[in-house]
Design an enzyme around this catalytic site. Structure first.
Site, PDB file in Angstrom:
ATOM      1  N   GLY A  39      12.481  53.647 -64.904  1.00 43.14           N
ATOM      2  CA  GLY A  39      13.019  54.539 -64.150  1.00 43.14           C
ATOM      3  C   GLY A  39      12.191  55.805 -65.005  1.00 43.14           C
ATOM      4  N   CYS A  40      10.771  56.607 -63.922  1.00 43.03           N
ATOM      5  CA  CYS A  40      10.929  57.737 -64.606  1.00 43.03           C
ATOM      6  C   CYS A  40      10.645  58.170 -65.630  1.00 43.03           C
ATOM      7  CB  CYS A  40       9.169  58.304 -63.363  1.00 43.03           C
ATOM      8  SG  CYS A  40      10.741  58.734 -61.988  1.00 43.03           S
ATOM      9  N   ASN A  41      11.830  59.462 -64.770  1.00 39.34           N
ATOM     10  CA  ASN A  41      12.556  59.911 -65.909  1.00 39.34           C
ATOM     11  C   ASN A  41      13.673  59.407 -67.243  1.00 39.34           C
ATOM     12  OD1 ASN A  41      12.617  62.375 -64.098  1.00 39.34           O
ATOM     13  ND2 ASN A  41      14.369  61.083 -63.072  1.00 39.34           N
TER      14      ASN A  41
END
EC number: 1.2.1.38
Lengths: 354, 354, 354, 354
Positions: free
Chosen positions: A156-158
């Site tokens: 995931g990006c976060n």
């Protein structure tokens, strides 16, 4: 594997799929294979990605396993929940393709975590596509695992932003993992291309708003899993993302308690040591703080760290482009490793700024 | 005091001064007196504040004590360090004006804090202009103090946002004050109107960037001072502001450890109790989170709180307009109290959105 | 009509309706009556307009004629096509309310123009709600007509900006009306609150894009109609709006051929003469150009004009807030006239900037 | 010339210089030579261009002719007025380098135009670096001229956008050149990196503002010169640029009278014919309009055209990235031609969006 490798993309009309395409168009050992879409099937690429001039006249086909067969690599850029079925169908059809899932389905090791945060049955766990992840047990990094992977779960990006920001402190023990606080400034492309009222420009412009507050965001167990891999015995994380008026970018501010007796130089040395040889993760010179703009379009993570002696906390800030290092670039970096190509091949290191 | 009161503004060509003007133009008991400026003295107001149509042809005069004399109220919207001399000159000239300092000079009680964070001699302490501040010792709020004030130190904008966000938890003891973490998304007007390269639009657009990281921001001792007033024995705060591409607004995300044994309902009740009767501070309905856009132009603080049981932390978010509740509106609210006017007079409660 | 007047708003959960509400909350002679909505009926106002604190707990009711009956004024903030039926139902029910239609249905005099641009039967023509419109035939302005109106068609936002920008030149004959070119920079709120992919923030941020190019925009015949009223025998207009990344504002750049033999001073005098006494429309001092930011939240139009002798054209720029002077403020200004109230009552003249 | 060629950049710490650097880092036949700066000399590149990771530790040297000697190519990214002296010094020193001037000094053929618009003595005329420019006299394009050039004047960014938008109509005669109107939406990077109050983010965000209105912009004679080259006997142009809140991009809307008797198909055919074989300039499919976002980071111009029969005008819209096709990319495209390299070498065709 013979070169060039052909890569098919499922969900190619969305933002993640579009960014995979943009990067692959600059990859010297790749040819673009099938591009599938759901409601946009049949449309020319140029209608949905007017920036991808090289593909303006190509057309999306339906997202079916059949359309994805016959390629060396398949990248899934689908909503979570949709990847499992496609992956199973490819498997059943005897595909030997390398499959990368940009969605969440195969990231979590713990099925209980999956069910608690996603509310659906767990699809299983694939090798995790964060090459820089420190593996405390083996003393290596995750890239070693990825060299032999045939299935890869793209982070995931976060998760990428927070993990890269704080893991040197965790791995070296100079910070405690039991009371982490991360607050993020997020660009809107992380929310995808679906039309929702709270995402329209009139709502976004001139405003900042948090979402998924209070321990509910699905990236929390994934960050915790990473930091345990990096050496934490137990992880507790308060995590709050915030939408701010920019299209791309994550600025993750993460703080951790400073381990008793550790000084600033030791803290800085931890980050320096862990990132000295990383091609995409850079500790900035002292006093210079990351800006998301500097990472736009690049597979770069910019990191800075400071000790706040008064508060007894270390503050680290990590800036990435959510669509590149946070999604498509991270995927291609892992793909390169799995294909035996140079890890950095085809990946921009310089951002597009201002 | 006879009505209308005449108000002079020193530093009226900057953003804070302009916002004081905008609000005073809508105040039924005020007439606008002298408007002073430094390098813009002599210019028409319309050149620097084209939005203030009602004053387009008025001209700024020099910022001197003489020009400020003869008014009922003087608002100082000057860089820190400049207020002390003006205030002393007014005093020396026998002025009985109510003086409000929008700068930092007179906010801190502790001279050591002042010197540590500002690096200059302390100018002294004035009554603190945050009417909603909980005073644990007296069981009242700061507005009672302000009713008799003749000098008022207007709080820092970030300070207002963090204090209003977290003080109910501190005052009731449902959270601990010893390990607070605040991360803020800040609009650019908080950085003032001076031309600096890092503030130009090309740098700001599409970017998020932290500043004053690592315990160095001057608002830290001021927040700590407030939270001690609200009942904390000891306060430790990690504080990180972040510039995001909007002109106005502060979104302050503050987390604190949940006190052992406290449940969500008790937490929510604390916030409800403390803000039930406040005219400008509002706890939103459960599940709705503050946006800065909703506060633009209004003297409103929107607050929400949630318990993250997994992390053992309370998360509170407070949105304000830095130029209104964070500066000019807060100043006028305090002015109203000191003049014996209704506290809310002339202050907008509805924001300008979208 | 007894005071205060009660005002009902149909379509109150959208942007135009919300702005009518915001302004009416500051109007000293108005009480807010029924607030109707379609899919948001039943919801509290605070959910859809978190900036309207004073109405946070009021609820929207269904948009029916019945719910709108019994008020002194009804403001229709509905999509075009929806106003006619409501107006007819109010009429049939014997309502004597003043009705203002913020939609397009009743603006055009020429049924053929309506049908050509809107593709549906013409609902009829109501008195046109642009008080500043010059009426060449009578030598007066449209405000005289509005004083006795019981039905008012509120102008289109772009129409207001272009008309106010160029009409002094048309009315005085210093420019020709036969080859006008208008290009507009438009904020996104003009496109409404409906969720559409091309309106989401990720698409809007960092981008400018034209729409309705090539003579197709529905505001064209309305502008032409106004300029004929202002004295043009024949009007030809090239009109191109452009979405730019801001929530509010229209900056209309309109050029016209300079009439042979006219000099700059004569041009400037035309604009000065026509707007010298207008409370909301202001010709800026020479050399100062309008910014949309200066009009945000205010019922103000800022205008500037210059002669380009080399090109043989006059260039005029008009900035307004599309939701205020372009919609809700314009409506209330007309309402004031029709109710016999001071034209400026309850309308902000100072913008919220920066 | 042997490969790789070494390229020095004067003024490398500004936006134009930074973009030249970014693109050259991706050019397969180039090595980066001296990077000069004025007040930033001595600083590391990473301090001023944090996005250029590959050069983070390189340092700027003083902008002197001496530092620029010994390279195959010199790119001047200096304020206008500064290029002439450097060029003369290189000449005097016997340099055989290819020199590209990104400033205005050597663009105009007519010394009178130069003096009228720039108010200083004319430095002379260099071959003009717009390869796609139609040359009516020779029936070729400007790229043929550039193949043998040793000095190249890089066009102004607005000039490129307007010229590429309208020249097919001029060259074919389907539109008249005598009453052109161009209005542009411009990103802030076109204004450079100098800190000025009207360029700070607080002023820019949420606002649109025109500048250089009324025939005063210095790009006007340059556009006229181009359109005369493309075949116009006489050119008259009304030109108005508008700053809108984006960092990059120009959206140029240009209208011209339709030549009597010409129909839509003929107009479209003109644009199709002229751009069918251009690698960087693309006529979009009918009905799709350019967005600046689609060109960000790419050397691409997106063009669309429509006939407005009602107004008797053709409307054309051209979107470019002002720093790429408008400056640095255009420069490198011309450099490639002059060096005998493939014209498209090292130049991105796909934009970074959203």
């Amino acid at each position: 594997m013979h070169m060039p490798v052909s890569v098919a993309i499922a969900g190619a009309s969305g933002y993640a799929g579009g960014e995979v395409l943009r990067l692959l168009l600059g990859h010297p050992e790749v040819t673009i294979g099938a591009l599938t879409a759901h409601k946009n099937a049949g449309d020319p690429v140029g209608l949905h990605h007017p920036h991808l001039r090289d593909l303006a006249e190509r057309r999306f086909v339906e997202t079916t396993a059949e359309n994805l067969l016959g390629h060396d690599v398949v990248v899934l850029a689908l909503p979570h929940g949709a990847s499992g079925a496609i992956a199973a169908a490819l498997e059943a059809a005897g595909s030997e393709a390398l499959v990368l899932d940009c969605g969440a389905d195969h990231r979590l090791v713990d099925a209980g975590d999956w069910e608690a945060f996603y509310g659906s049955p767990h699809a299983g766990t694939w090798p995790y596509g964060l090459p820089e992840l420190v593996l405390a047990d083996s003393g290596t990094r995750q890239r070693e695992v990825l060299r032999s992977a045939r299935r890869i779960a793209v982070p995931g990006c976060n998760v990428t932003a927070v993990t890269l920001g704080i893991q040197p402190g965790i791995a070296t023990g100079v910070v405690e993992a039991t009371d982490l606080v991360a607050v993020l400034a997020n660009g809107y492309s992380g929310a995808g291309k679906a039309a929702k009222t709270h995402l329209i420009a009139s709502e976004a412009l001139g405003s900042a708003v948090p979402y998924a507050v209070g321990g509910t965001h699905r990236h929390i167990p994934e960050i915790e899993q990473n930091l345990r891999a990096a050496g934490a015995e137990q992880v507790r994380l308060s995590f709050t993302p915030t939408l701010v008026p920019m299209a791309r970018g994550i600025l993750a501010t993460t703080t951790a308690r400073l381990t008793e007796g550790i000084d600033s130089a030791t803290v800085r040395a931890a980050w320096q040591t862990y990132y000295a040889d990383e091609p995409f993760v850079h500790l900035l010179p002292e006093g210079q703080w990351p800006t998301t703009a500097a990472t736009v379009g690049a597979n770069t993570a910019l990191v800075q760290v400071a000790v706040d002696a008064r508060a007894g906390r270390v503050v680290t800030v990590c800036a990435i482009d959510n669509l590149v290092k946070g999604t498509a670039g991270g995927a291609i970096q892992s793909m390169n490793l799995a294909l035996g190509l140079p890890e950095t091949m085809g990946l921009p290191t310089n951002g597009v700024a201002p």
